[in-house]
Design an enzyme around this catalytic site. Structure first.
Site, short mmCIF file in Angstrom:
data_model
loop_
_atom_site.label_atom_id
_atom_site.label_comp_id
_atom_site.label_asym_id
_atom_site.label_seq_id
_atom_site.Cartn_x
_atom_site.Cartn_y
_atom_site.Cartn_z
N ILE A 19 0.89 -1.40 0.08
CA ILE A 19 0.11 0.29 0.37
C ILE A 19 0.61 1.17 -0.33
O ILE A 19 0.48 2.08 -0.75
CB ILE A 19 -1.32 -0.20 0.96
CG1 ILE A 19 -2.20 0.75 1.20
CG2 ILE A 19 0.04 0.10 2.42
CD1 ILE A 19 -3.14 0.85 -0.03
N SER A 41 11.47 0.23 8.26
CA SER A 41 10.63 -0.35 7.67
C SER A 41 11.79 -1.93 8.39
O SER A 41 12.76 -1.77 8.20
CB SER A 41 9.94 -0.78 6.65
OG SER A 41 9.61 -1.82 5.92
N ARG A 42 10.70 -3.20 8.55
CA ARG A 42 11.79 -4.48 8.65
C ARG A 42 12.27 -4.41 7.65
O ARG A 42 13.19 -5.84 7.97
CB ARG A 42 11.41 -5.02 9.75
CG ARG A 42 10.25 -4.60 11.43
CD ARG A 42 10.16 -5.42 11.58
NE ARG A 42 8.21 -6.40 10.87
CZ ARG A 42 7.45 -6.81 11.37
NH1 ARG A 42 7.52 -7.73 12.52
NH2 ARG A 42 6.45 -7.70 10.41
N LYS A 95 -5.68 3.59 7.25
CA LYS A 95 -7.22 2.18 7.64
C LYS A 95 -6.67 1.02 7.37
O LYS A 95 -5.68 0.43 6.66
CB LYS A 95 -8.23 3.26 6.74
CG LYS A 95 -8.64 1.99 5.62
CD LYS A 95 -8.73 0.49 5.55
CE LYS A 95 -7.93 -0.15 3.29
NZ LYS A 95 -8.58 -1.30 3.70
N ASP A 173 -10.88 -5.88 6.12
CA ASP A 173 -10.01 -4.93 5.51
C ASP A 173 -10.30 -4.40 3.79
O ASP A 173 -10.55 -2.85 4.25
CB ASP A 173 -8.90 -5.38 4.62
CG ASP A 173 -7.40 -4.76 5.01
OD1 ASP A 173 -6.77 -3.65 5.72
OD2 ASP A 173 -7.05 -4.49 3.98
#
Length: 314
Positions: A19, A41-42, A95, A173
């Site tokens: 996303i 971010s991992r 969201k 979702d």
């Protein structure tokens, strides 16, 4: 934000997944209001932008950030957002805002105490015809509401195992996008009376669901399905007491009245609208929080009859 108002808002982006790459990063890069200053971010990064594995590392690096946008899955959102609030940075959340209502409310309260802008974004509310539908509903007595929100999980969430884990929302979702539109356009609240949740064996979240309820005197129903192949369906159908109909189709990117497709104005897209609104909130020091779509999902889980279905694999 007096200093930041004279320059682009320096933004940190947390979570570099599908996303973020499909929607957030293009919208940020196209916006005159923002400069993407750092990411956390991992497992991923953005070319040309300083990247860190954790938000704590990103905040400690001293990039003079003004705001942080979160694109991570809802589980664990509170622990990720809390450091940004503690640092006094404006926050925007993809969201759904959190995995639970208590978590969402705790973040909202923390932002209020800290006095920082806090934005629970609902991208489908920025779709082209949402305001047209809101005006239509405000001028008449709505008598029937039916949602058909069916898409292919393998197409839109390839390999994303988390979405079918407990807390991952499953079919809600995408389904919460429809609920975010309904709670924006209907003059009266939606109240659920029944729900069914189809959960694949070995999974923790539903892959299909139905809802029933009311909005004032209007009957409400919804059909959510994560196994739709072929043409995808994102539609909301409304009928008033006189039998006139309005349908939002293509996720409210198109609209029909009495079955006739309506002309569409030019539109920059949902995420550019979100970031333009977030920029206004940041510069004016305001928040925009609405948890009503999440409340409906929570009600569905409370009311819903859970039905075991065939196992699912990507």
């Amino acid at each position: 934000m007096s200093e930041a108002s004279a320059r682009p808002i320096r933004l940190g982006l947390v979570g570099i997944g599908k996303i973020a790459r499909d929607q957030h990063i293009p919208a940020i890069n196209a916006s005159p209001d923002f400069e993407l200053a750092a990411t956390a971010s991992r497992s991923a990064s953005v070319d040309g932008v300083p990247g860190y594995r954790t938000i704590e590392e990103m905040l400690a690096a001293g990039h003079d950030l003004d705001a942080v946008s979160f694109c991570t899955p809802p589980v664990g959102r509170h622990d990720l957002v809390s450091p940004a609030i503690a640092a006094g940075l404006a926050v925007m959340i993809e969201k759904p805002p959190a995995a639970t209502l208590s978590e969402a409310r705790a973040m909202t309260r923390a932002a209020e105490i800290a006095g920082i802008p806090f934005y629970t974004s609902w991208h489908s509310r920025a779709a082209r015809h949402v305001e047209d539908a809101r005006s239509w509903c405000a001028e008449r007595q709505v008598s029937r509401i039916h949602v058909e929100w069916r898409e292919d999980i393998r197409q839109w969430h390839p390999g994303q195992e988390w979405i079918l884990e407990a807390g991952g929302f499953g079919v809600f979702d995408p389904g919460i996008n429809a609920l975010s539109i309904l709670t924006a356009i209907l003059p009266k609240s939606v109240v659920l009376s029944a729900a069914t949740l189809d959960v694949p064996r070995g999974r923790g979240a539903p892959i299909a669901a139905t809802l029933q309820g009311t909005s004032g005197d209007a009957a409400f129903s919804a059909d959510f399905d994560f196994l739709q192949t072929g043409e995808q369906t994102w539609s909301i159908h409304l009928e008033d007491a006189a039998g006139e109909t309005l349908s939002l189709i293509e996720g409210a990117g198109a609209m029909t009245l009495g079955g006739e497709r309506q002309p569409a104005s030019e539109d920059s897209g949902e995420y550019p609208h979100l970031y333009a609104h977030f920029a206004t909130l940041v510069r004016e020091g305001r928040s925009d929080v609405d948890l009503s779509p999440l409340e409906l999902v929570a009600d569905a889980f409370l009311l819903g009859e859970h039905r075991a279905t065939e196992p699912f694999s990507f």
